[in-house]
Design an enzyme around this catalytic site. Structure first.
Site, mmCIF file in Angstrom:
data_model
loop_
_atom_site.group_PDB
_atom_site.id
_atom_site.type_symbol
_atom_site.label_atom_id
_atom_site.label_comp_id
_atom_site.label_asym_id
_atom_site.label_seq_id
_atom_site.Cartn_x
_atom_site.Cartn_y
_atom_site.Cartn_z
ATOM 1 N N GLY A 127 0.656 -1.341 0.070
ATOM 2 C CA GLY A 127 -0.025 -0.084 -0.007
ATOM 3 C C GLY A 127 0.713 1.244 -0.164
ATOM 4 O O GLY A 127 1.957 1.282 0.116
ATOM 5 N N GLY A 155 4.809 14.113 -4.171
ATOM 6 C CA GLY A 155 4.338 12.545 -4.063
ATOM 7 C C GLY A 155 4.151 12.170 -5.421
ATOM 8 O O GLY A 155 3.363 11.282 -5.508
ATOM 9 N N GLU A 156 4.617 12.912 -6.512
ATOM 10 C CA GLU A 156 4.459 12.586 -7.883
ATOM 11 C C GLU A 156 4.506 10.987 -8.095
ATOM 12 O O GLU A 156 4.058 10.403 -8.963
ATOM 13 C CB GLU A 156 4.975 13.551 -9.180
ATOM 14 C CG GLU A 156 4.331 13.093 -10.229
ATOM 15 C CD GLU A 156 4.710 14.289 -11.062
ATOM 16 O OE1 GLU A 156 4.557 14.048 -12.510
ATOM 17 O OE2 GLU A 156 5.006 15.490 -10.815
ATOM 18 N N GLU A 164 9.655 20.376 0.039
ATOM 19 C CA GLU A 164 9.291 18.778 0.389
ATOM 20 C C GLU A 164 9.837 17.929 -0.720
ATOM 21 O O GLU A 164 10.460 16.841 -0.109
ATOM 22 C CB GLU A 164 7.486 18.575 0.546
ATOM 23 C CG GLU A 164 6.717 19.309 1.588
ATOM 24 C CD GLU A 164 5.372 18.938 1.709
ATOM 25 O OE1 GLU A 164 5.348 17.791 1.239
ATOM 26 O OE2 GLU A 164 4.713 19.615 2.261
#
Length: 299
Positions: A75, A95-96, A129
């Site tokens: 997951g 988070g690409e 980030e």
């Protein structure tokens, strides 16, 4: 295990809340905003659009497949971050790779942190980030630092605090952007390392820089061998340069006197025929006007 199930159920509950058009959340002051902003929410992948501020421009396909395999097995362990644009529409902040890998294996939803921010805040969040969490190549990191300076108007000191890096580290990345574009591309494609790039920065002549770059590739030079080659080139270049002509005594005396009178570091250049010029630097408009007055004999 019970905790994980409860967390997922909470995410689904918040997801349903976000799909209620009558209670759409558009700002941090809206009803139920405190339940959503900063929480992990299961979002439909189709409701998320790409972030135009994403610093990463290329993705390693093999690494992406490996991540997809991990996500299929375990997951999405680390949620992505999005900002809310409008009803049931979000924009990716970071988070690409996780987003792409999830799409690759056909997932319909993905866990996400939701933030409400304007474009500038979104840009800063995306860059900071990604610098901290993603495996960007040195040039992508350098470009991210440059954008933080130019578009967010951060100083290197402020950026050091935001990303948790020393100013010297940031400066070393930014210097890479002075390299010839061909060398930068070679670094992005993994043909040379950041260490090679840092060595090549010391070669000012572009043609010579590219010659050394080609030699690194053909001879598979290490960083240390590259540094040694660059030092040898610079040493040879220095010995072939003509000795700097010595200024005549009258010019030396004038430099000292003018520098003292004008309170500025005056420089003088004279060619072999005796013609020349002197330069008086100034810090700003006020300093310029002060020097002009002194040259005109005013106080």
């Amino acid at each position: 295990m019970a905790k994980a199930t409860k967390k997922q159920a909470l995410g689904r509950g918040l997801s349903a809340l976000l799909k209620d058009p009558a209670n759409d959340i558009q700002s941090a002051q809206d009803k139920n905003a405190d339940k959503v902003v900063g929480s992990i929410v299961e979002l439909d992948l189709t409701s998320i659009e790409m972030n135009p501020y994403q610093p990463r421009t290329s993705f390693n396909e093999e690494a992406l497949r490996e991540l997809a395999s991990s996500i299929k097995e375990l997951g999405v362990i680390q949620p992505i971050t999005v900002r809310k644009l409008e009803f049931n529409k979000y924009q990716l902040v970071s988070g690409e790779r996780r987003y792409r890998a999830s799409s690759l294996i056909g997932l319909k939803t993905i866990p996400a942190y939701i933030r409400i921010a304007n474009d500038q805040e979104s840009l800063e969040m995306a860059l900071v980030e990604n610098i901290q969490r993603e495996d960007l190549d040195p040039i992508e990191i350098a470009l991210s630092y440059q954008r933080l300076i130019e578009e967010i108007d951060l100083t290197q000191e402020e950026m050091s605090d935001r990303v948790g890096k020393n100013r010297s580290t940031i400066a070393n990345y930014l210097r890479l952007l002075k390299l010839d574009p061909i060398v930068q591309t070679g670094m992005r494609d993994g043909f040379i390392s950041m260490g090679h790039g840092r060595a090549l920065i010391n070669v000012e002549d572009t043609d010579e820089q590219l010659d050394i770059y080609e030699k690194i590739l053909s001879d598979k030079l290490s960083v240390r061998e590259t540094e040694s080659l660059v030092r040898g080139k610079k040493s040879a270049s220095n010995t072939t340069k003509k000795a700097k002509p010595t200024l005549p005594t009258y010019a030396k005396e004038a430099i000292s006197e003018l520098s003292e009178q004008l309170n500025s570091s005056v420089s003088v250049k004279i060619n072999p025929k005796g013609k020349g010029q002197f330069t008086v630097p100034f810090k700003n408009k006020e300093d310029f006007e002060r020097i002009v007055k002194l040259l005109n004999g005013e106080k």
